[in-house]
Design a protein around this motif. Structure first.
Motif: not given
Ligand SMILES: Cc1ncc(C[n+]2csc(CCOP(=O)(O)OP(=O)(O)O)c2C)c(N)n1
Length: 204
Positions: A126-141
């Motif tokens: 899902p990181a290929a097209a949909a999920t930005d893992l750094i945005a997720v990390a920032i959202g997690c705090g």
């Protein structure tokens, strides 16, 4: 190949796992611990030159960051790095919230994002097209997280993380190349060697 068309990662250079891992290892001067995730991340960590403070996860996806968290909490005066693939991190996203809550100062994480489950046949994640893992990390705090724009930026972020006072996640887009050399598949040896390297066991 990973396009990241809709994410901030789209402007970052596609780099190489072994090259980046070698750049990280070259900066380690204080017996920092490094935890490699299963498969390619730990193969390239091994290939970059074994160190007694390296741990190579086998078998289960997504445990590099949780293991590194435990090491960082147990040895707060030692800097701890963790290397994980995007597919593996996606399987264990909850660890980002746990790490952001516990805030170990000495934990630096790197996600090596090729947008595929490379080692099992290059299926897209899902990181290929949909999920930005750094945005997720920032959202997690984990607010001190960013994509590395290129190799120079990666090195700058590693240097910054060596003295950081909060956990940080560095994202690096990488190509679809396989890992370089395989670690010997001997979990007991890997564990005992790591404990000796960390001074948490005196000999066996
Ligand atoms: C819990 C679990 N599910 C599935 C697998 C099978 N498996 C091993 S590696 C892998 C892909 C890993 O992908 P990624 O973390 O992105 O690393 P890459 O292979 O791309 O370097 C899969 C699906 C596994 N080992 N453990």
């Amino acid at each position: 190949m990973n396009s990241h068309n809709n994410t901030p990662a789209r402007n970052t250079k596609v780099m190489n796992r072994f090259d980046l891992t070698s750049r990280l290892v070259a900066k380690l001067k204080k017996e920092e611990a490094v935890i490699g995730g299963i498969g390619n991340t730990n193969f390239d960590l091994w290939a970059a030159g074994h160190r007694p403070q390296n741990f190579y996860m086998l078998g289960s996806m997504g445990l590099a960051f949780p293991i590194a968290l435990g090491v960082a909490l147990a040895q707060p005066n030692r800097r701890v790095f963790a290397l994980e693939g995007d597919g593996s991190l996606l399987m264990q996203l909850g660890c980002l919230s746990t790490i952001a809550t516990l805030k170990p100062k000495n934990l630096s994480m790197i996600v090596l994002d090729n947008g595929i489950y490379q080692i099992t046949g290059a299926q897209p994640t899902p990181a290929a097209a949909a999920t930005d893992l750094i945005a997720v990390a920032i959202g997690c705090g984990l607010t001190n997280s960013s994509w590395a724009a290129d190799e120079g930026d990666f090195e700058r972020l590693i240097e910054q993380s060596l003295t950081a006072s909060e956990p940080m996640l560095i994202g690096a887009r990488i190509d679809d190349g396989p890992g370089t050399w395989a670690t010997r598949r001997d979990p007991v040896q890997i564990r005992e060697r790591f404990m000796l390297g960390l001074g948490s066991r005196e000999g066996f």
